[in-house]
Design a protein around this motif. Structure first.
Motif, mmCIF file in Angstrom:
data_model
loop_
_atom_site.group_PDB
_atom_site.id
_atom_site.type_symbol
_atom_site.label_atom_id
_atom_site.label_comp_id
_atom_site.label_asym_id
_atom_site.label_seq_id
_atom_site.Cartn_x
_atom_site.Cartn_y
_atom_site.Cartn_z
ATOM 1 N N UNK A 155 46.076 19.415 11.537
ATOM 2 C CA UNK A 155 45.177 19.251 12.678
ATOM 3 C C UNK A 155 45.856 19.519 14.013
ATOM 4 N N UNK A 156 47.154 19.241 14.109
ATOM 5 C CA UNK A 156 47.817 19.398 15.408
ATOM 6 C C UNK A 156 47.970 20.869 15.795
ATOM 7 N N UNK A 157 47.793 21.772 14.831
ATOM 8 C CA UNK A 157 47.913 23.191 15.152
ATOM 9 C C UNK A 157 46.763 23.653 16.039
ATOM 10 N N UNK A 158 45.615 22.993 15.934
ATOM 11 C CA UNK A 158 44.456 23.373 16.738
ATOM 12 C C UNK A 158 44.206 22.417 17.893
ATOM 13 N N UNK A 164 51.179 20.232 20.454
ATOM 14 C CA UNK A 164 52.490 20.833 20.353
ATOM 15 C C UNK A 164 52.601 21.902 19.291
ATOM 16 N N UNK A 165 51.526 22.135 18.527
ATOM 17 C CA UNK A 165 51.505 23.205 17.541
ATOM 18 C C UNK A 165 52.676 23.145 16.582
ATOM 19 N N UNK A 166 53.277 24.287 16.360
ATOM 20 C CA UNK A 166 54.402 24.396 15.436
ATOM 21 C C UNK A 166 55.571 23.524 15.881
ATOM 22 N N UNK A 167 55.888 23.531 17.163
ATOM 23 C CA UNK A 167 56.994 22.719 17.671
ATOM 24 C C UNK A 167 56.727 21.233 17.452
ATOM 25 N N UNK A 168 55.467 20.823 17.634
ATOM 26 C CA UNK A 168 55.118 19.427 17.396
ATOM 27 C C UNK A 168 55.311 19.023 15.948
ATOM 28 N N UNK A 169 54.963 19.912 15.027
ATOM 29 C CA UNK A 169 55.158 19.612 13.606
ATOM 30 C C UNK A 169 56.640 19.546 13.261
#
Length: 342
Positions: free
Chosen positions: A310-313, A318-323
């Motif tokens: 879900x964080x990717x959208x 943070x997208x990828x960096x957040x993951x």
């Protein structure tokens, strides 16, 4: 307890699909380096996700990792050929030197049925028959088998054989009581997907699994229960919710519209991230505490996996960096607390 990540390789607006795949492989490598136990990929056949051939990504990841287990978050067995499923994951097992696993299930989407020419009316019968065949192939190198939905096999040898003596096959379940009992009767590890509601409400179903397992005479020491939950970890609770909620709402509003459900509301979300809610979102200590609470509610679990797509959208996720940061925090701060308590 094992702790890992499940991903459906969600697509992102404005991102090239090839870059999304490259980022996925980087996250699997990061999970390996952070000490997580497994990374698993789902299976969908729709534009929201890129995981229609998950074993291909896992094979690529196998060449770049050393110890992490690589498996399917779910293989939609009802619409697949069990022979090819076994061959694909046996090959992955050879590439990874014995790190492959399968979670076999029916999936929560049904687009694979018309895509591969199956009738949704045969939903239950397809899965039952194909699971039977997959387990027979795993346990016997040469088989004779006949069913309703596939051509018979007569003294047919299935190759390659995996590096592991017995390729691990878990049964992925949602909320159908018969599925929990089936896993126990067959002596299969159980992977419970809880994507909403209150996790403790699944306790009677897990108890039914354990009872069926023991009644079937399987060794109690081999019984395993896993829990798949939506979640996200950030340095602070506020950052975790800011990163997770927008993408979560977007995804589940869309699914709800397709299925006639209500949109996600802030009040509903607060209930889901509360003490007994299914979502595992927050800073490391509260996430570790919630994993342990869920484990206790279900009588003890052996595996927990995060679904963080879900964080990717999410514009604040943070997208990828957040993951990548979440993976680091899980390895460095969540896992030590959980394992110390377990």
């Amino acid at each position: 307890m094992e702790i890992g990540i499940d991903s459906f390789v969600a697509t992102c607006p404005g991102q090239d699909d090839a870059q999304a795949v490259a980022d996925l492989l980087d996250r699997i490598v990061a999970a390996d380096e952070a000490g997580l136990d497994l990374f698993a990929l789902g299976e969908h056949h729709r534009g929201d996700f890129l995981d229609s051939a998950a074993h291909m990504y896992l094979a690529a990841a196998a060449a770049r990792t050393k110890r992490i287990k690589l498996g399917s978050a779910v293989t939609v067995l009802s619409a697949a050929d069990p022979v090819r499923v076994f061959q694909n994951f046996a090959t992955l097992d050879l590439i990874s030197n014995g790190r492959a696993e399968i979670v076999a299930g029916r999936g929560s989407f049904v687009e694979s049925f018309p895509l591969f020419g199956y009738d949704l009316a045969d939903y239950r019968e397809l899965f039952k028959e194909k699971l039977e065949l997959l387990l027979k192939i795993r346990d016997e190198e040469t088989i004779t088998w006949r069913g309703r939905f596939r051509a018979p096999l007569v003294e047919q040898s299935i190759y390659p054989r995996p590096a592991q003596e017995k390729l691990p096959i878990w049964l992925g379940v949602g909320g159908t009581p018969a599925s929990f009992v089936r896993a126990g009767q067959l002596g299969l590890p159980l992977m419970v997907a809880v994507i909403g509601g209150q996790t403790y409400r699944f306790a009677p179903l897990v108890d039914a699994y354990r009872e069926a397992w023991l009644q079937a005479g399987h060794p109690e020491s081999e019984m395993r229960v896993g829990l798949h939950s939506l979640g996200y970890v950030a340095a602070t609770s506020e950052a975790a919710h800011e990163g997770f909620y927008p993408g979560y709402k977007q995804m589940f509003d869309k699914i709800g519209k397709e299925r006639g459900g209500a949109p996600v509301t802030p009040d509903g979300y607060r209930g889901q991230v509360g003490p007994t809610g299914a979502l595992v979102v927050g800073e490391p200590s509260e996430v570790a505490e919630k994993i342990l609470r869920h484990s206790k509610a279900l009588g003890g679990i052996d595996r927990f996996t995060f679904q963080m797509d879900m964080v990717m959208n999410s514009p604040t996720g943070g997208g990828h960096a957040g993951q990548l940061e979440a993976i680091r925090l899980i390895g460095e701060e969540v896992m030590p607390v959980v394992l110390a308590e377990v």
